[in-house]
Design an enzyme around this catalytic site. Structure first.
Site, PDB file in Angstrom:
ATOM      1  N   GLY A  35       6.148   0.924 -10.996  1.00 15.39           N
ATOM      2  CA  GLY A  35       6.945  -0.175 -11.524  1.00 15.39           C
ATOM      3  C   GLY A  35       7.209  -1.332 -10.581  1.00 15.39           C
ATOM      4  CB  THR A  36       5.615  -2.757  -7.524  1.00 13.85           C
ATOM      5  OG1 THR A  36       4.258  -2.888  -7.938  1.00 13.85           O
ATOM      6  CG2 THR A  36       5.785  -1.495  -6.695  1.00 13.85           C
ATOM      7  CG  HIS A  87      -7.474  -5.138 -14.978  1.00 13.24           C
ATOM      8  ND1 HIS A  87      -7.423  -3.791 -15.273  1.00 13.24           N
ATOM      9  CD2 HIS A  87      -8.699  -5.347 -14.411  1.00 13.24           C
ATOM     10  CE1 HIS A  87      -8.556  -3.218 -14.931  1.00 13.24           C
ATOM     11  NE2 HIS A  87      -9.347  -4.139 -14.401  1.00 13.24           N
ATOM     12  CG  MET A 107      -1.276   4.417 -16.197  1.00 13.93           C
ATOM     13  SD  MET A 107      -2.414   3.201 -15.488  1.00 13.93           S
ATOM     14  CE  MET A 107      -3.792   4.277 -15.100  1.00 13.93           C
TER      15      MET A 107
HETATM   16  C1  GRF Z   1      -1.055  -2.487 -11.014  1.00 12.12           C
HETATM   17  O1  GRF Z   1      -2.054  -2.502 -10.038  1.00 12.12           O
HETATM   18  C2  GRF Z   1      -1.568  -3.101 -12.287  1.00 12.12           C
HETATM   19  O2  GRF Z   1      -2.494  -4.114 -12.070  1.00 12.12           O
HETATM   20  C3  GRF Z   1      -2.237  -1.939 -12.948  1.00 12.12           C
HETATM   21  O3  GRF Z   1      -1.412  -0.832 -12.647  1.00 12.12           O
HETATM   22  C4  GRF Z   1      -0.707  -1.077 -11.433  1.00 12.12           C
HETATM   23  C5  GRF Z   1       0.758  -0.892 -11.699  1.00 12.12           C
HETATM   24  O4  GRF Z   1       1.551  -0.914 -10.556  1.00 12.12           O
HETATM   25  N1  GRF Z   1      -2.426  -2.220 -14.360  1.00 12.12           N
HETATM   26  P1  GRF Z   1       3.147  -0.900 -10.674  1.00 12.12           P
HETATM   27  O5  GRF Z   1       3.525   0.364 -11.454  1.00 12.12           O
HETATM   28  O6  GRF Z   1       3.592  -2.155 -11.332  1.00 12.12           O
HETATM   29  O7  GRF Z   1       3.625  -0.793  -9.256  1.00 12.12           O
END
Ligand code: GRF
Length: 208
Positions: free
Chosen positions: A15-16, A110, A91
């Site tokens: 969730g960053t 992405h 996902m």
């Molecule tokens: C990111 O690299 C995004 O591009 C991909 O999944 C990752 C999610 O990272 N779709 P976070 O959970 O937001 O840290």
């Protein structure tokens, strides 16, 4: 004057990107009104709860099929008033029945320069291919895999990169800048379609 658009964020893990939205556009151009996860007990849910945002888990195993899960998910997001759905590390694929509930209003981030390397393990795919330039794409979501119209892209040259971790570390700041920027553009009503090329997102500047 920019409208504060109610948005929902779909997550599956760390969730960053959600955090970047909470730290930038939330309470300004946008209001995060719902965070839904496909996985229970992930850090992304804690980030939302910390900011007082409503959360829910829609695990695929809890529903007879994907359509039933999508219907429940869309229903909850609409109940919360969401007008834009942001996939931030979500996902799961979303079917046409979900997308038709939010026409032109589902976006994804992405970690590649699409149309190169769609799908899972995008950074690993790019490294295996041997590219020297990596990047990030924010795009509208259609029923395909990372195939919707591109809103924003940014590249970074990493000619010596060998490890996914170092590439992801370089891409993170780009993601955290581009995703909120795309949300702000959506909120400002600045995203349109190029009449000469329906795949091309036209960005209007100088709103208001
Ligand atoms: C990111 O690299 C995004 O591009 C991909 O999944 C990752 C999610 O990272 N779709 P976070 O959970 O937001 O840290």
């Amino acid at each position: 004057m920019t409208e504060r658009v109610p948005i929902a964020v779909l997550v599956s893990g760390t969730g960053t990107n959600l955090q970047a939205l909470l730290d930038t556009v939330h309470g300004r151009e946008a209001q995060v009104v719902a965070v839904a996860s496909s996985v229970a007990d992930v850090p992304a849910l804690a980030r939302a709860e910390q900011r007082g945002v409503a959360t829910a888990v829609f695990a695929r195993a809890s529903y007879p099929d994907r359509g039933a899960r999508d219907a429940a998910l869309a229903g909850w997001l609409l109940e919360r008033g969401a007008r834009l759905v942001v996939l931030a590390g979500y996902m799961e694929l979303l079917g046409e029945s979900f997308l038709s509930r939010f026409p032109g209003a589902v976006i994804n981030v992405h970690p590649s320069l699409l149309p190169a390397f769609p799908g899972l393990r995008a950074v690993e795919q790019a490294l295996e291919y041997g590219v020297k330039v990596f990047g990030v794409t924010v795009h509208f979501v259609d029923a395909g895999v990372d195939s919707g119209a591109i809103i924003l892209q940014r590249a970074v040259e990493l000619p010596d990169a060998r490890e996914p971790g170092e590439v992801l570390a370089a891409l993170r700041p780009l993601e955290h800048a581009l995703l909120p920027a795309a949300v702000a553009l959506f909120a400002a009503g600045a995203l349109g379609v190029d009449p000469g090329n329906l795949r091309r997102v036209a960005i209007r500047s100088g709103e208001g």
